[in-house]
Design a protein around this motif. Structure first.
Motif, PDB file in Angstrom:
ATOM      1  N   PRO A   1      42.912  38.470  21.340  1.00  0.00           N
ATOM      2  CA  PRO A   1      42.432  39.416  20.328  1.00  0.00           C
ATOM      3  C   PRO A   1      41.177  40.142  20.822  1.00  0.00           C
ATOM      4  O   PRO A   1      40.405  39.591  21.607  1.00  0.00           O
ATOM      5  CB  PRO A   1      42.121  38.528  19.122  1.00  0.00           C
ATOM      6  CG  PRO A   1      41.955  37.156  19.668  1.00  0.00           C
ATOM      7  CD  PRO A   1      42.762  37.077  20.920  1.00  0.00           C
ATOM      8  N   ILE A   2      40.998  41.365  20.343  1.00  0.00           N
ATOM      9  CA  ILE A   2      39.817  42.131  20.742  1.00  0.00           C
ATOM     10  C   ILE A   2      38.774  42.226  19.630  1.00  0.00           C
ATOM     11  O   ILE A   2      37.711  42.783  19.828  1.00  0.00           O
ATOM     12  CB  ILE A   2      40.208  43.551  21.208  1.00  0.00           C
ATOM     13  CG1 ILE A   2      40.912  44.316  20.088  1.00  0.00           C
ATOM     14  CG2 ILE A   2      41.067  43.492  22.458  1.00  0.00           C
ATOM     15  CD1 ILE A   2      41.160  45.777  20.412  1.00  0.00           C
ATOM     16  N   ASP A   3      39.078  41.653  18.473  1.00  0.00           N
ATOM     17  CA  ASP A   3      38.188  41.793  17.322  1.00  0.00           C
ATOM     18  C   ASP A   3      37.435  40.505  17.007  1.00  0.00           C
ATOM     19  O   ASP A   3      37.067  40.265  15.855  1.00  0.00           O
ATOM     20  CB  ASP A   3      38.983  42.248  16.100  1.00  0.00           C
ATOM     21  CG  ASP A   3      40.088  41.257  15.723  1.00  0.00           C
ATOM     22  OD1 ASP A   3      40.396  40.368  16.552  1.00  0.00           O
ATOM     23  OD2 ASP A   3      40.641  41.378  14.622  1.00  0.00           O
ATOM     24  N   THR A   4      37.182  39.679  18.023  1.00  0.00           N
ATOM     25  CA  THR A   4      36.480  38.422  17.795  1.00  0.00           C
ATOM     26  C   THR A   4      35.633  38.073  19.012  1.00  0.00           C
ATOM     27  O   THR A   4      35.739  38.698  20.070  1.00  0.00           O
ATOM     28  CB  THR A   4      37.483  37.277  17.511  1.00  0.00           C
ATOM     29  OG1 THR A   4      36.753  36.112  17.125  1.00  0.00           O
ATOM     30  CG2 THR A   4      38.317  36.952  18.735  1.00  0.00           C
ATOM     31  N   VAL A   5      34.817  37.067  18.843  1.00  0.00           N
ATOM     32  CA  VAL A   5      34.030  36.567  19.960  1.00  0.00           C
ATOM     33  C   VAL A   5      34.954  35.778  20.882  1.00  0.00           C
ATOM     34  O   VAL A   5      35.754  34.960  20.422  1.00  0.00           O
ATOM     35  CB  VAL A   5      32.882  35.649  19.454  1.00  0.00           C
ATOM     36  CG1 VAL A   5      32.150  35.007  20.609  1.00  0.00           C
ATOM     37  CG2 VAL A   5      31.931  36.441  18.569  1.00  0.00           C
ATOM     38  N   LEU A   6      34.867  36.053  22.160  1.00  0.00           N
ATOM     39  CA  LEU A   6      35.666  35.345  23.151  1.00  0.00           C
ATOM     40  C   LEU A   6      34.792  34.320  23.864  1.00  0.00           C
ATOM     41  O   LEU A   6      33.610  34.557  24.103  1.00  0.00           O
ATOM     42  CB  LEU A   6      36.252  36.316  24.172  1.00  0.00           C
ATOM     43  CG  LEU A   6      37.144  37.415  23.605  1.00  0.00           C
ATOM     44  CD1 LEU A   6      37.560  38.371  24.709  1.00  0.00           C
ATOM     45  CD2 LEU A   6      38.357  36.825  22.906  1.00  0.00           C
ATOM     46  N   GLU A   7      35.377  33.188  24.203  1.00  0.00           N
ATOM     47  CA  GLU A   7      34.653  32.137  24.916  1.00  0.00           C
ATOM     48  C   GLU A   7      35.161  32.105  26.352  1.00  0.00           C
ATOM     49  O   GLU A   7      36.347  31.915  26.603  1.00  0.00           O
ATOM     50  CB  GLU A   7      34.892  30.782  24.253  1.00  0.00           C
ATOM     51  CG  GLU A   7      34.192  29.651  24.954  1.00  0.00           C
ATOM     52  CD  GLU A   7      34.477  28.318  24.286  1.00  0.00           C
ATOM     53  OE1 GLU A   7      34.836  27.386  25.019  1.00  0.00           O
ATOM     54  OE2 GLU A   7      34.356  28.220  23.045  1.00  0.00           O
TER      55      GLU A   7
END
Length: 87
Positions: free
Chosen positions: A23-29
């Protein structure tokens, strides 16, 4: 990284396994773990997760640039720009 002069690396190889849509609409870890350091070469294992789900994993091999290389590249770029301006 808290070093003086700063350490600079270039990518020698990169392998990525895409496991799920990211997804591009969240924080990525993004997590990396050094696998091996051999001279100027560093191998790192990396994972990318979103909402706790693993989306991709990969391996990257980087090579530390020799001291003075960045300055040399800047000089070459400046000389190229001067030549282009004359044309």
């Amino acid at each position: 990284m808290g070093t003086e002069p700063p350490l600079r690396f270039v990518t020698a190889s990169l392998h990525v396994d895409y496991l799920a849509p990211t997804p591009i609409d969240t924080v990525l870890e993004l997590r990396g773990r050094v696998r091996e350091i051999k001279g100027r070469k560093v191998s790192v294992a990396v994972t990318l997760s979103a909402y706790g789900n693993l989306c991709a994993r990969g391996d990257v091999v980087t090579v530390q640039m020799p001291e003075g290389w960045v300055e040399k590249l800047k000089q070459v770029e400046a000389e190229s720009s001067q030549l282009a301006a004359k044309d």
